[in-house]
Write a protein that holds these residues in place. Structure first.
Motif, PDB file in Angstrom:
ATOM      1  N   GLN A  55      -0.143   0.250 -32.685  1.00  0.00           N
ATOM      2  CA  GLN A  55       1.292   0.231 -32.970  1.00  0.00           C
ATOM      3  C   GLN A  55       1.702   1.493 -33.721  1.00  0.00           C
ATOM      4  OE1 GLN A  55       3.806  -1.657 -32.170  1.00  0.00           O
ATOM      5  NE2 GLN A  55       2.716  -3.280 -31.133  1.00  0.00           N
ATOM      6  N   ARG A  90       5.495  -5.064 -36.497  1.00  0.00           N
ATOM      7  CA  ARG A  90       5.594  -5.165 -35.038  1.00  0.00           C
ATOM      8  C   ARG A  90       4.372  -5.858 -34.453  1.00  0.00           C
ATOM      9  NH1 ARG A  90       7.866   0.560 -32.656  1.00  0.00           N
ATOM     10  NH2 ARG A  90       9.959   0.422 -33.533  1.00  0.00           N
ATOM     11  N   THR A 101       4.642  -9.649 -35.132  1.00  0.00           N
ATOM     12  CA  THR A 101       5.752 -10.385 -34.529  1.00  0.00           C
ATOM     13  C   THR A 101       5.816 -10.286 -33.009  1.00  0.00           C
ATOM     14  OG1 THR A 101       7.227  -8.493 -34.851  1.00  0.00           O
ATOM     15  CG2 THR A 101       7.184 -10.180 -36.577  1.00  0.00           C
ATOM     16  N   GLN A 102       5.102  -9.358 -32.400  1.00  0.00           N
ATOM     17  CA  GLN A 102       5.186  -9.241 -30.945  1.00  0.00           C
ATOM     18  C   GLN A 102       4.345 -10.320 -30.287  1.00  0.00           C
ATOM     19  OE1 GLN A 102       3.735  -5.471 -29.704  1.00  0.00           O
ATOM     20  NE2 GLN A 102       1.611  -6.082 -29.662  1.00  0.00           N
TER      21      GLN A 102
END
Length: 105
Positions: free
Chosen positions: A12, A93, A96-97
């Motif tokens: 990420q 990210r 939560t992805q």
């Protein structure tokens, strides 16, 4: 390039900071009138400074550095805090992805 495709916080972080790997073609023209040939080239993931071309980002970065200077911080501290902020965004990210499924292919 190896970090760019990882499904982790490192991946990420790499996708935030780096530009995606790309393939492109160049055309080599023949001198004697024959057909031209296309040659495939590859760019690995690389640092992208394109976001600094936007005036708003440049103004925000200037305000951030002035704020750091007014609070007595050095330029190194400002850059270090920027990396920490980007790392926190990457961690958020990643958490939560949705996880990719084999059924999504």
């Amino acid at each position: 390039s190896t970090y760019y495709n990882e499904n982790s916080i490192k991946g990420q972080f790499a996708r935030i900071v780096l530009a995606a790997p790309t393939n492109y073609y160049t055309t080599n023209k023949s001198l004697c009138g024959g057909p031209s040939s296309r040659v495939l080239h590859h760019h690995k993931a690389r640092i992208s400074l394109r976001m600094l071309a936007h005036k708003r980002v440049t103004v925000y970065l200037g305000i951030y550095m002035i704020f750091m200077w007014l609070t007595g911080r050095t330029m190194f501290w400002g850059v270090f805090l920027s990396f920490i902020i980007v790392f926190v965004i990457a961690a958020f990210r990643q958490l939560t992805q949705p996880k990719p499924s084999l059924l999504d292919t």
